[in-house]
Scaffold this motif. Structure first.
Motif, PDB file in Angstrom:
ATOM      1  N   THR A  19      -1.095  -6.663   2.622  1.00  0.00           N
ATOM      2  CA  THR A  19       0.032  -5.749   2.692  1.00  0.00           C
ATOM      3  C   THR A  19       1.302  -6.337   2.097  1.00  0.00           C
ATOM      4  N   GLN A  60       0.803  -1.223   0.000  1.00  0.00           N
ATOM      5  CA  GLN A  60       0.000   0.000   0.000  1.00  0.00           C
ATOM      6  C   GLN A  60       0.837   1.274   0.000  1.00  0.00           C
ATOM      7  N   GLY A  61       2.134   1.162   0.132  1.00  0.00           N
ATOM      8  CA  GLY A  61       2.980   2.338   0.088  1.00  0.00           C
ATOM      9  C   GLY A  61       3.966   2.387   1.236  1.00  0.00           C
ATOM     10  N   THR A  92       2.938   2.869   5.017  1.00  0.00           N
ATOM     11  CA  THR A  92       2.266   1.780   5.726  1.00  0.00           C
ATOM     12  C   THR A  92       3.302   0.705   6.032  1.00  0.00           C
ATOM     13  N   THR A 141       0.740   1.997 -15.736  1.00  0.00           N
ATOM     14  CA  THR A 141       0.814   1.326 -14.445  1.00  0.00           C
ATOM     15  C   THR A 141       0.447  -0.143 -14.557  1.00  0.00           C
ATOM     16  N   ASP A 166       6.218   4.764  -6.305  1.00  0.00           N
ATOM     17  CA  ASP A 166       5.538   3.682  -7.013  1.00  0.00           C
ATOM     18  C   ASP A 166       6.038   2.334  -6.500  1.00  0.00           C
ATOM     19  N   ILE A 167       5.169   1.603  -5.813  1.00  0.00           N
ATOM     20  CA  ILE A 167       5.554   0.337  -5.184  1.00  0.00           C
ATOM     21  C   ILE A 167       5.877  -0.758  -6.207  1.00  0.00           C
ATOM     22  N   TYR A 201      -3.940  -3.747  -4.696  1.00  0.00           N
ATOM     23  CA  TYR A 201      -3.424  -3.083  -3.501  1.00  0.00           C
ATOM     24  C   TYR A 201      -2.086  -2.368  -3.677  1.00  0.00           C
ATOM     25  N   PHE A 252       0.426   0.296  -4.392  1.00  0.00           N
ATOM     26  CA  PHE A 252       0.312   1.746  -4.568  1.00  0.00           C
ATOM     27  C   PHE A 252       1.049   2.182  -5.826  1.00  0.00           C
ATOM     28  N   SER A 253       0.367   2.949  -6.634  1.00  0.00           N
ATOM     29  CA  SER A 253       0.920   3.400  -7.908  1.00  0.00           C
ATOM     30  C   SER A 253       1.370   4.859  -7.822  1.00  0.00           C
ATOM     31  N   LYS A 266       2.602  -3.333 -13.188  1.00  0.00           N
ATOM     32  CA  LYS A 266       2.010  -4.273 -12.229  1.00  0.00           C
ATOM     33  C   LYS A 266       1.978  -5.684 -12.806  1.00  0.00           C
TER      34      LYS A 266
END
Length: 155
Positions: free
Chosen positions: A43, A30-31, A34, A113, A83-84, A61, A63-64, A117
């Motif tokens: 998570t 989520q980033g 978190t 994105t 960007d995760i 889930y 985070f972009s 992903k």
């Protein structure tokens, strides 16, 4: 700079040179603000997750850092610092040229994105699948042999 200085000065003071291991925290899906938590299955990616679970977690889930709209993303590109999926690819993808290509294209807004992903899902699925296959080969005999008390030889 202080660490380098300490390694230079310590022997002159009769002390051992200090050692340092540089590590980075691995962000939750989520980033970075978190944390991964066992109480929230979304998570992180677990080594027991199926390919469908991995794809769902990453797509839903992760985070972009991409733009809010397609036009904004194409104009400004993705923020690679937050960007995760990109951050995780930097850790898990062994191909440096591919990572550089993703950074260039995604950062410029020419890659979407969903593509990043999807790439992350494929990489993670391969790693988890390989682990699960190797884990399935472990027997009680292998564990017993590994845990057997053996003499230690320090030469």
């Amino acid at each position: 700079p202080y660490f380098r200085l300490t390694r230079d000065v310590a022997p002159r003071l009769g002390w051992r040179k200090p050692a340092l291991i540089h590590s980075k925290f691995f962000p939750a899906l989520q980033g970075a603000k978190t944390k991964m938590s066992a109480s929230d299955q979304n998570t992180s990616i677990y080594l027991t997750d199926t390919a469908d679970q991995i794809r769902t977690k990453v797509n839903k889930y992760a985070f972009s850092g991409g733009g809010e709209t397609l036009e904004e993303h194409r104009k400004n590109g993705a923020n690679l610092e937050v960007d995760i999926p990109y951050q995780w690819l930097r850790f898990f993808l062994d191909d440096d040229a591919k990572i550089e290509q993703v950074a260039t294209e995604y950062g410029a807004g020419r890659m979407m994105t969903g593509e990043v992903k999807g790439m992350l899902s494929d990489v993670l699925t391969e790693i988890v699948h390989d682990f699960q296959a190797k884990r399935a080969q472990i027997t009680d005999e292998v564990v017993a042999e590994f845990m057997k008390v053996r003499p230690l030889h320090f030469d």
